[in-house]
Design a protein around this motif. Structure first.
Motif, mmCIF file in Angstrom:
data_model
loop_
_atom_site.group_PDB
_atom_site.id
_atom_site.type_symbol
_atom_site.label_atom_id
_atom_site.label_comp_id
_atom_site.label_asym_id
_atom_site.label_seq_id
_atom_site.Cartn_x
_atom_site.Cartn_y
_atom_site.Cartn_z
ATOM 1 N N ALA A 91 0.901 -2.356 -7.365
ATOM 2 C CA ALA A 91 -0.301 -3.158 -7.130
ATOM 3 C C ALA A 91 -1.560 -2.418 -7.572
ATOM 4 O O ALA A 91 -2.435 -2.993 -8.230
ATOM 5 N N GLU A 92 -1.663 -1.145 -7.232
ATOM 6 C CA GLU A 92 -2.871 -0.393 -7.571
ATOM 7 C C GLU A 92 -2.940 -0.028 -9.054
ATOM 8 O O GLU A 92 -3.986 0.399 -9.538
ATOM 9 N N GLY B 223 2.007 6.291 -6.359
ATOM 10 C CA GLY B 223 1.163 5.112 -6.437
ATOM 11 C C GLY B 223 1.974 3.831 -6.398
ATOM 12 O O GLY B 223 3.178 3.809 -6.681
ATOM 13 N N THR B 224 1.309 2.736 -6.039
ATOM 14 C CA THR B 224 1.974 1.441 -5.983
ATOM 15 C C THR B 224 1.788 0.688 -7.301
ATOM 16 O O THR B 224 0.883 0.977 -8.081
ATOM 17 N N PRO C 101 -2.098 -6.627 -8.515
ATOM 18 C CA PRO C 101 -2.190 -6.939 -7.092
ATOM 19 C C PRO C 101 -1.221 -8.058 -6.699
ATOM 20 O O PRO C 101 -1.017 -9.008 -7.445
ATOM 21 N N LYS D 291 0.857 -1.183 0.000
ATOM 22 C CA LYS D 291 0.000 0.000 0.000
ATOM 23 C C LYS D 291 0.896 1.236 0.000
ATOM 24 O O LYS D 291 2.102 1.136 0.216
ATOM 25 N N ARG D 292 0.319 2.389 -0.242
ATOM 26 C CA ARG D 292 1.126 3.612 -0.340
ATOM 27 C C ARG D 292 1.911 3.854 0.946
ATOM 28 O O ARG D 292 1.414 3.647 2.053
#
Length: 336
Positions: A252-253, A249-250, A257, A240-241
Motif C-alpha cells: 500500500a505504501e 514496507g507494505t 493504497p 500498515k506495517r
C-alpha cells in the motif's frame, strides 16, 4: 373395565407419556454437559489441508500438541494436501459428526474455493460446524536473492519491463497467494505468470533453489528463510506495517493504497457434531491461544492469534466473501 375406569385411564396414560417425555428430555439436557466433560475418550484426528512444513502445518501442530496435553488423548495430525484444500475438506465433510475428526480450515476452503469453483464436493456453509478461528497470517512478496528488485516499486518496474515473463509461485490454484498475485496484477497493471504448487514447502524449496524468482507466501512460512538470508522479502500485504517486521514496507505504501491480502486458519468439525463437544473444543482453543509459549511461538512464526465464537467466525467469513470477491470479479477468474 367399567366406563369410569376407561375414562380415567385415558388421561392417566397421556400424563404418563408427558412425564416420560419430560424425563427423557431432562436426561438429554443433562447428558450434553456430561458428554462434553468426558470428551475425548479416544484419539482425535486433526486434518490439515497442506503438507508438513508450511504455515498451516505449523499452526495446526501447535494446537494439536496442546490439546493432547490437556485432554490426555492423542490428537493425531493427518496431512491431506491436494486441490487447494478440497481433498481435506471433502474428507472432513464425509466424516462422522462425533467430535473425533477436526479440520484446520482456511480462507481457501471457506471463501476462495466457493468464489472460484462452480461445483465443490462440499458446501462451505452447510458441511461444517464452525468452532473458532485460530490465527490470521499476512501475505508477503518473497524473492530469490538474485532477483534484480529489492522493493515493491522495483518489482513493479521489473514486471512491467518483462510482461508475461516474470513468474510467481503460490501454494495452489485459488489459494490466497494466487489471489494476492491476481490482485497485484490488477492494481499495478503488471502481468506475471502464476506457478501453482501443492503446498508451501515445495514452493519454498524451489524459491531457495532459484527455480522460481518470486513466491507469495504467508510471512509465517517464509520468515525463517528470510532470517537466514536464503530469500529476501520485498514487501508485506498488510494495511500498515506489521509490528513483528517494522522494517518491511507494505504494498500500500509503495503507491497502491487498499492492497491487502491475508489468510486465516480456524477449527471446524463435520456438521451435526454435538453442541457440548463444540463448546469443549472452543474453550480449549481459547485457552491454548492465551498460553505464553503459544503466543511466543506464533509471534516467531508471524501469525496473529485470533479466536472467536462460531457466530463471530461466520461473520468473519462473510466479510471475506465481500473483500476477496471483488478481486476475483475484477480479474474474471474462474477455475472450473
Amino acid at each position: 373395565m367399567n366406563v369410569r375406569e376407561s375414562k380415567l385411564r385415558g388421561p392417566a396414560l397421556r400424563l404418563r407419556a408427558v412425564v416420560c417425555a419430560a424425563v427423557a428430555l431432562a436426561g438429554g439436557i443433562f447428558a450434553w454437559p456430561a458428554l462434553g466433560q468426558s470428551y475425548p475418550v479416544r484419539p482425535v484426528r486433526l486434518i490439515i489441508p497442506f503438507p508438513p512444513g508450511g504455515a498451516t502445518d505449523a499452526v495446526g501442530r501447535t494446537f494439536a500438541a496442546k490439546f493432547t496435553e490437556a485432554w490426555g488423548q492423542q490428537v493425531i495430525v493427518d496431512n491431506r494436501p491436494g486441490a487447494n484444500t478440497i481433498v481435506a475438506a471433502e474428507l472432513t465433510a464425509r466424516a462422522a459428526p462425533d467430535g473425533y475428526t477436526l479440520f484446520l480450515t482456511t480462507a481457501a476452503t471457506q471463501v476462495n474455493n466457493v468464489l472460484l469453483y462452480r461445483k465443490l464436493p462440499y458446501d462451505a456453509r452447510k458441511s461444517f460446524q464452525l468452532i473458532s478461528m485460530t490465527t490470521v497470517l499476512p501475505y508477503a512478496f518473497a524473492a530469490h536473492p538474485s532477483l534484480p528488485a529489492n522493493s515493491i516499486r522495483e518489482l513493479v518496474a521489473l514486471a512491467k519491463a518483462r510482461p508475461g515473463q516474470l513468474s510467481y509461485g503460490s501454494s495452489g490454484i485459488g489459494s490466497s497467494g494466487h489471489l494476492a498475485g491476481v490482485l497485484f496484477d490488477t492494481m499495478t497493471g503488471t502481468k506475471m505468470v502464476h506457478v501453482p504448487y501443492k503446498g508451501a514447502a515445495a514452493a519454498i524449496i524451489d524459491l531457495i533453489g532459484g527455480q522460481i524468482p518470486l513466491y507469495l507466501p504467508t510471512m509465517t512460512s517464509i520468515a525463517p528463510h528470510m532470517r537466514s538470508r536464503k530469500v529476501k522479502v520485498l514487501g508485506i500485504a498488510t494495511a500498515k506495517r506489521h509490528p513483528s517486521w517494522p522494517d518491511i514496507g507494505t504494498v500500500a505504501e509503495a503507491g497502491y493504497p487498499g492492497y491487502e491480502m491475508n489468510t486465516w486458519y480456524g477449527l471446524v468439525a463435520p456438521a451435526g457434531i454435538p453442541r457440548a463437544i463444540v463448546d469443549r473444543v472452543h474453550a480449549e482453543t481459547v485457552r491454548v491461544a492465551k498460553l505464553p509459549d503459544v503466543i511466543e511461538r506464533m509471534k516467531t512464526l508471524g501469525a496473529d492469534l485470533h479466536t472467536n465464537t462460531p457466530v463471530q467466525f461466520a461473520a468473519y467469513i462473510e466479510r471475506d466473501f465481500r473483500r476477496v470477491g471483488k478481486a476475483v470479479e475484477a480479474a474474471g477468474l474462474r477455475l472450473d
